[in-house]
Design a protein around this motif. Structure first.
Motif, PDB file in Angstrom:
ATOM      1  N   THR A 293       0.867  -1.186   0.000  1.00 18.18           N
ATOM      2  CA  THR A 293       0.000   0.000   0.000  1.00 18.18           C
ATOM      3  C   THR A 293       0.900   1.231   0.000  1.00 18.18           C
ATOM      4  O   THR A 293       2.128   1.124   0.104  1.00 18.18           O
ATOM      5  CB  THR A 293      -0.895   0.062   1.251  1.00 18.18           C
ATOM      6  OG1 THR A 293      -0.065   0.287   2.406  1.00 18.18           O
ATOM      7  CG2 THR A 293      -1.706  -1.223   1.433  1.00 18.18           C
ATOM      8  N   ASP A 294       0.271   2.413  -0.073  1.00 16.98           N
ATOM      9  CA  ASP A 294       1.031   3.638   0.158  1.00 16.98           C
ATOM     10  C   ASP A 294       1.470   3.681   1.624  1.00 16.98           C
ATOM     11  O   ASP A 294       0.848   3.061   2.492  1.00 16.98           O
ATOM     12  CB  ASP A 294       0.182   4.869  -0.154  1.00 16.98           C
ATOM     13  CG  ASP A 294       0.011   5.098  -1.649  1.00 16.98           C
ATOM     14  OD1 ASP A 294       0.621   4.355  -2.443  1.00 16.98           O
ATOM     15  OD2 ASP A 294      -0.740   6.022  -2.028  1.00 16.98           O
ATOM     16  N   PHE A 295       2.534   4.420   1.887  1.00 23.63           N
ATOM     17  CA  PHE A 295       3.098   4.558   3.228  1.00 23.63           C
ATOM     18  C   PHE A 295       3.150   6.038   3.569  1.00 23.63           C
ATOM     19  O   PHE A 295       3.595   6.850   2.754  1.00 23.63           O
ATOM     20  CB  PHE A 295       4.501   3.944   3.258  1.00 23.63           C
ATOM     21  CG  PHE A 295       5.182   3.973   4.601  1.00 23.63           C
ATOM     22  CD1 PHE A 295       5.228   2.835   5.401  1.00 23.63           C
ATOM     23  CD2 PHE A 295       5.810   5.128   5.071  1.00 23.63           C
ATOM     24  CE1 PHE A 295       5.870   2.853   6.635  1.00 23.63           C
ATOM     25  CE2 PHE A 295       6.440   5.155   6.304  1.00 23.63           C
ATOM     26  CZ  PHE A 295       6.471   4.008   7.088  1.00 23.63           C
ATOM     27  N   ILE A 296       2.719   6.388   4.778  1.00 25.47           N
ATOM     28  CA  ILE A 296       2.678   7.801   5.180  1.00 25.47           C
ATOM     29  C   ILE A 296       3.287   7.967   6.567  1.00 25.47           C
ATOM     30  O   ILE A 296       2.970   7.218   7.484  1.00 25.47           O
ATOM     31  CB  ILE A 296       1.228   8.332   5.217  1.00 25.47           C
ATOM     32  CG1 ILE A 296       0.562   8.187   3.836  1.00 25.47           C
ATOM     33  CG2 ILE A 296       1.195   9.796   5.659  1.00 25.47           C
ATOM     34  CD1 ILE A 296      -0.933   8.482   3.853  1.00 25.47           C
ATOM     35  N   ASP A 297       4.174   8.959   6.704  1.00 23.45           N
ATOM     36  CA  ASP A 297       4.624   9.423   8.019  1.00 23.45           C
ATOM     37  C   ASP A 297       4.307  10.907   8.105  1.00 23.45           C
ATOM     38  O   ASP A 297       4.992  11.733   7.491  1.00 23.45           O
ATOM     39  CB  ASP A 297       6.114   9.180   8.221  1.00 23.45           C
ATOM     40  CG  ASP A 297       6.590   9.605   9.611  1.00 23.45           C
ATOM     41  OD1 ASP A 297       5.758  10.125  10.389  1.00 23.45           O
ATOM     42  OD2 ASP A 297       7.778   9.423   9.920  1.00 23.45           O
ATOM     43  N   PRO A 298       3.255  11.284   8.840  1.00 23.70           N
ATOM     44  CA  PRO A 298       2.840  12.691   8.896  1.00 23.70           C
ATOM     45  C   PRO A 298       3.694  13.556   9.813  1.00 23.70           C
ATOM     46  O   PRO A 298       3.478  14.759   9.900  1.00 23.70           O
ATOM     47  CB  PRO A 298       1.406  12.600   9.417  1.00 23.70           C
ATOM     48  CG  PRO A 298       1.382  11.350  10.226  1.00 23.70           C
ATOM     49  CD  PRO A 298       2.339  10.412   9.577  1.00 23.70           C
ATOM     50  N   MET A 299       4.642  12.944  10.521  1.00 25.65           N
ATOM     51  CA  MET A 299       5.598  13.678  11.359  1.00 25.65           C
ATOM     52  C   MET A 299       6.987  13.122  11.043  1.00 25.65           C
ATOM     53  O   MET A 299       7.654  12.540  11.877  1.00 25.65           O
ATOM     54  CB  MET A 299       5.264  13.494  12.840  1.00 25.65           C
ATOM     55  CG  MET A 299       3.920  14.083  13.239  1.00 25.65           C
ATOM     56  SD  MET A 299       3.511  13.627  14.945  1.00 25.65           S
ATOM     57  CE  MET A 299       2.534  15.029  15.451  1.00 25.65           C
ATOM     58  N   CYS A 300       7.433  13.317   9.815  1.00 25.17           N
ATOM     59  CA  CYS A 300       8.548  12.528   9.274  1.00 25.17           C
ATOM     60  C   CYS A 300       9.923  12.981   9.703  1.00 25.17           C
ATOM     61  O   CYS A 300      10.898  12.247   9.501  1.00 25.17           O
ATOM     62  CB  CYS A 300       8.469  12.500   7.753  1.00 25.17           C
ATOM     63  SG  CYS A 300       8.861  14.080   6.951  1.00 25.17           S
ATOM     64  N   GLY A 301      10.072  14.183  10.283  1.00 25.63           N
ATOM     65  CA  GLY A 301      11.398  14.626  10.680  1.00 25.63           C
ATOM     66  C   GLY A 301      12.366  14.551   9.520  1.00 25.63           C
ATOM     67  O   GLY A 301      12.090  15.020   8.425  1.00 25.63           O
ATOM     68  N   SER A 302      13.498  13.925   9.720  1.00 24.53           N
ATOM     69  CA  SER A 302      14.516  13.835   8.678  1.00 24.53           C
ATOM     70  C   SER A 302      14.318  12.663   7.731  1.00 24.53           C
ATOM     71  O   SER A 302      15.199  12.358   6.937  1.00 24.53           O
ATOM     72  CB  SER A 302      15.908  13.759   9.310  1.00 24.53           C
ATOM     73  OG  SER A 302      16.240  15.001   9.884  1.00 24.53           O
ATOM     74  N   GLY A 303      13.196  11.978   7.842  1.00 24.28           N
ATOM     75  CA  GLY A 303      12.841  10.987   6.831  1.00 24.28           C
ATOM     76  C   GLY A 303      13.319   9.579   7.060  1.00 24.28           C
ATOM     77  O   GLY A 303      13.293   8.753   6.138  1.00 24.28           O
ATOM     78  N   THR A 304      13.726   9.241   8.276  1.00 21.76           N
ATOM     79  CA  THR A 304      14.260   7.901   8.532  1.00 21.76           C
ATOM     80  C   THR A 304      13.246   6.812   8.227  1.00 21.76           C
ATOM     81  O   THR A 304      13.557   5.836   7.533  1.00 21.76           O
ATOM     82  CB  THR A 304      14.729   7.778   9.993  1.00 21.76           C
ATOM     83  OG1 THR A 304      15.615   8.847  10.299  1.00 21.76           O
ATOM     84  CG2 THR A 304      15.455   6.463  10.217  1.00 21.76           C
ATOM     85  N   LEU A 305      12.018   6.954   8.745  1.00 18.90           N
ATOM     86  CA  LEU A 305      10.994   5.940   8.478  1.00 18.90           C
ATOM     87  C   LEU A 305      10.680   5.849   6.989  1.00 18.90           C
ATOM     88  O   LEU A 305      10.461   4.750   6.459  1.00 18.90           O
ATOM     89  CB  LEU A 305       9.719   6.265   9.258  1.00 18.90           C
ATOM     90  CG  LEU A 305       9.688   5.790  10.713  1.00 18.90           C
ATOM     91  CD1 LEU A 305       8.571   6.489  11.484  1.00 18.90           C
ATOM     92  CD2 LEU A 305       9.515   4.276  10.794  1.00 18.90           C
ATOM     93  N   LEU A 306      10.690   6.969   6.296  1.00 18.87           N
ATOM     94  CA  LEU A 306      10.390   6.975   4.865  1.00 18.87           C
ATOM     95  C   LEU A 306      11.434   6.200   4.072  1.00 18.87           C
ATOM     96  O   LEU A 306      11.106   5.370   3.209  1.00 18.87           O
ATOM     97  CB  LEU A 306      10.326   8.418   4.345  1.00 18.87           C
ATOM     98  CG  LEU A 306       9.411   9.395   5.092  1.00 18.87           C
ATOM     99  CD1 LEU A 306       9.525  10.783   4.486  1.00 18.87           C
ATOM    100  CD2 LEU A 306       7.968   8.909   5.067  1.00 18.87           C
ATOM    101  N   ILE A 307      12.697   6.457   4.360  1.00 23.71           N
ATOM    102  CA  ILE A 307      13.777   5.801   3.622  1.00 23.71           C
ATOM    103  C   ILE A 307      13.843   4.315   3.953  1.00 23.71           C
ATOM    104  O   ILE A 307      13.988   3.470   3.062  1.00 23.71           O
ATOM    105  CB  ILE A 307      15.126   6.493   3.919  1.00 23.71           C
ATOM    106  CG1 ILE A 307      15.098   7.936   3.407  1.00 23.71           C
ATOM    107  CG2 ILE A 307      16.279   5.729   3.277  1.00 23.71           C
ATOM    108  CD1 ILE A 307      16.289   8.771   3.807  1.00 23.71           C
ATOM    109  N   GLU A 308      13.713   3.984   5.243  1.00 22.51           N
ATOM    110  CA  GLU A 308      13.724   2.573   5.623  1.00 22.51           C
ATOM    111  C   GLU A 308      12.537   1.834   4.999  1.00 22.51           C
ATOM    112  O   GLU A 308      12.664   0.674   4.598  1.00 22.51           O
ATOM    113  CB  GLU A 308      13.701   2.433   7.143  1.00 22.51           C
ATOM    114  CG  GLU A 308      14.955   2.936   7.846  1.00 22.51           C
ATOM    115  CD  GLU A 308      16.215   2.178   7.436  1.00 22.51           C
ATOM    116  OE1 GLU A 308      16.141   0.936   7.303  1.00 22.51           O
ATOM    117  OE2 GLU A 308      17.255   2.828   7.245  1.00 22.51           O
ATOM    118  N   ALA A 309      11.381   2.505   4.886  1.00 24.39           N
ATOM    119  CA  ALA A 309      10.214   1.889   4.243  1.00 24.39           C
ATOM    120  C   ALA A 309      10.496   1.612   2.774  1.00 24.39           C
ATOM    121  O   ALA A 309      10.143   0.546   2.248  1.00 24.39           O
ATOM    122  CB  ALA A 309       9.001   2.803   4.388  1.00 24.39           C
TER     123      ALA A 309
END
Length: 472
Positions: A194-210
């Motif tokens: 599915t799509d992945f969302i982090d609405p409080m992403c800071g420097s993007g760690t969760l986004l990149i790891e995802a």
């Protein structure tokens, strides 16, 4: 055929089952879960792959001696029995780290000194030459672990902690560790469907790891070096084959979105995403969570709001109340996962979690909670065949201890914070020299540090495995 040997993968408390699953999928044998570690067996290729491909390991150790010791002299005598010339060649440097849980051995540094003394004395007696110690950048790293009188001396095959992937470009405040971020994503069961969302992403760690998980990319792709590359028996050809094998990578057909109210965090996240070569998979914008609206596509939210410890907001409890309101009204039909520290904060979300996992974020014993967002009442959701907890989730929950209710809730949460930087998210990162070989097979990147490196804003072309910009 390469002989199998004992190996240990270290991780954070709470991530042991996730790491064990990763190791099993990697093909490791004799996988056994311990406290903050998973033991397994494998050959040299498995050791290289564990360092390069595991998302939730902090470091990979290769034990070379187990023994019992009741005094510092016992440690010295046992260490001196090892034939150190097979591990530490002439003109090579070494360092020793110690972890001690023992009534007899109170100071880890003292244990390290005794181990160093034994190695130095044995090599000096054998060769007439004293080996050198290097704390900053040793050729050989050793790890000494003592639990009461049980001692294990290991070669550290990783060197710098594996959470230091190599894609971070900027320094802001209070980072989410990459290993913890990857563990959270794997615990959620999301694999890019599915799509992945982090609405409080800071420097993007969760986004990149995802993105790395969704595309099945090895987290070691951007790393500068590993300790095993300095070992006498290092097989460069074998590691090159592992490094250049992209056959297991897969296409990611959905998208990853990150938002943050802090423009500094947004700009940092954009730099980090670009450095990882993931700009086509990740979109980042400045937006307050209170303005979040229902996504058009099926999505998952995984986020790490402030706890009121290293990072806070002018109204911490109000922030969590807002999170609950946004999830309830603007995330229907999807799952959201929230990592936080305080029961008071979770209470403000005002939603009933379907599952809770204890996890450590640094020294803080946090909890990772899943919220299933659906229209109507829970009773109606279940009557229509909706599943709140799977059997596997029920089993895992039964094995976990419960969240501590009586946490200290610091007085500053009741005060108005005037700090302009006390915004929803910001991160602190260490700056690294980064390097990445060319997977094209024509000209391998010099991973000694003399080749190309990531710099501010450089974009790593994943498909061609090269840097677009000139050498620095």
């Amino acid at each position: 055929m390469e002989q199998n040997f004992e190996l240990i993968a270290k991780t954070f408390m709470g991530l042991e089952p996730v790491l064990a699953k990763e190791l099993t999928q990697l093909g490791a044998k004799d996988v056994k879960i311990g406290r903050r570690m998973v033991s397994f067996t494998g050959d040299k290729e498995m050791m290289y792959r564990a360092n390069f491909q595991l998302h939730t390991a902090i470091r990979i150790l290769k034990p070379i001696r187990h023994f019992k010791a009741k005094s510092a002299d016992d440690v010295y005598d046992e260490i001196k029995k090892i034939e150190w010339s097979q591990y530490i060649g002439q003109d090579k440097t070494f360092a020793v780290d110690s972890v001690v849980f023992s009534e007899e051995f109170r100071h880890s540094k003292f244990v390290s000194y005794k181990v160093k003394d034994a190695i130095v004395d044995q090599l000096r007696e054998a060769t007439g030459k004293r080996p050198n110690i290097s704390v900053a950048n040793p050729d050989i790293r050793l790890n000494m672990h003592i639990a009461e009188d049980h001692c294990t001396l290991s070669l550290d095959s990783s060197g710098e902690s594996l959470h230091r992937r190599g894609y971070r470009q900027e320094s802001v405040e209070a980072p989410l560790n990459e290993v913890l971020a990857a563990g959270m994503i794997l615990m959620s069961g999301w694999k890019g469907d599915t799509d992945f969302i982090d609405p409080m992403c800071g420097s993007g760690t969760l986004l990149i790891e995802a993105a790395l998980i969704a595309k099945n990319m090895a987290p070691g792709l951007f790393r500068h070096e590993y300790a095993f590359e300095k070992w006498p028996d290092f097989d460069a050809e074998l590691f090159d084959n592992i490094y250049n094998d992209e056959s297991q990578e897969r296409e990611f057909k959905h998208h990853i979105y990150g938002y943050d109210v802090d423009i500094k965090a947004v700009n940092t996240a954009l730099l980090n995403v670009k450095a990882a070569g993931l700009s086509s998979d990740i979109t980042i914008k400045q937006q307050d969570f209170k303005d979040f609206t229902q996504p058009q596509e099926k999505s998952i939210i995984i986020t790490n709001p402030p706890y009121g410890e290293r990072i806070s907001t002018p109204d911490l409890l109000g922030t969590y109340k807002m999170i609950g309101e946004r999830l309830k009204h603007q995330f229907k039909g999807n799952d959201a996962w929230v990592l936080s520290y305080r029961e008071e904060c979770f209470d403000q979300i005002g939603l009933k979690p379907s599952i809770k996992y204890p996890l450590y974020n640094g020294s803080l014993e946090c909890e990772f909670r899943k919220y299933q967002m659906f229209d109507g009442k829970l009773k109606d959701f279940r009557s229509e065949g909706g599943i709140v907890k799977t059997e596997e989730e029920k089993r895992q929950m039964a094995e976990k201890h419960r969240f501590k209710k009586n946490r200290e809730f610091k007085q500053r949460l009741e005060e108005t914070e005037q700090n302009e930087e006390a915004d929803i998210r910001s991160f602190t990162f260490h700056r690294h020299q980064l390097g990445k070989p060319n997977r094209g097979g024509h000209e391998r990147f010099d991973r000694s540090g003399k080749g190309k490196s990531f710099g501010k804003g450089k974009d790593f072309d994943k498909r061609k495995r090269r840097f677009d910009d000139d050498d620095e």
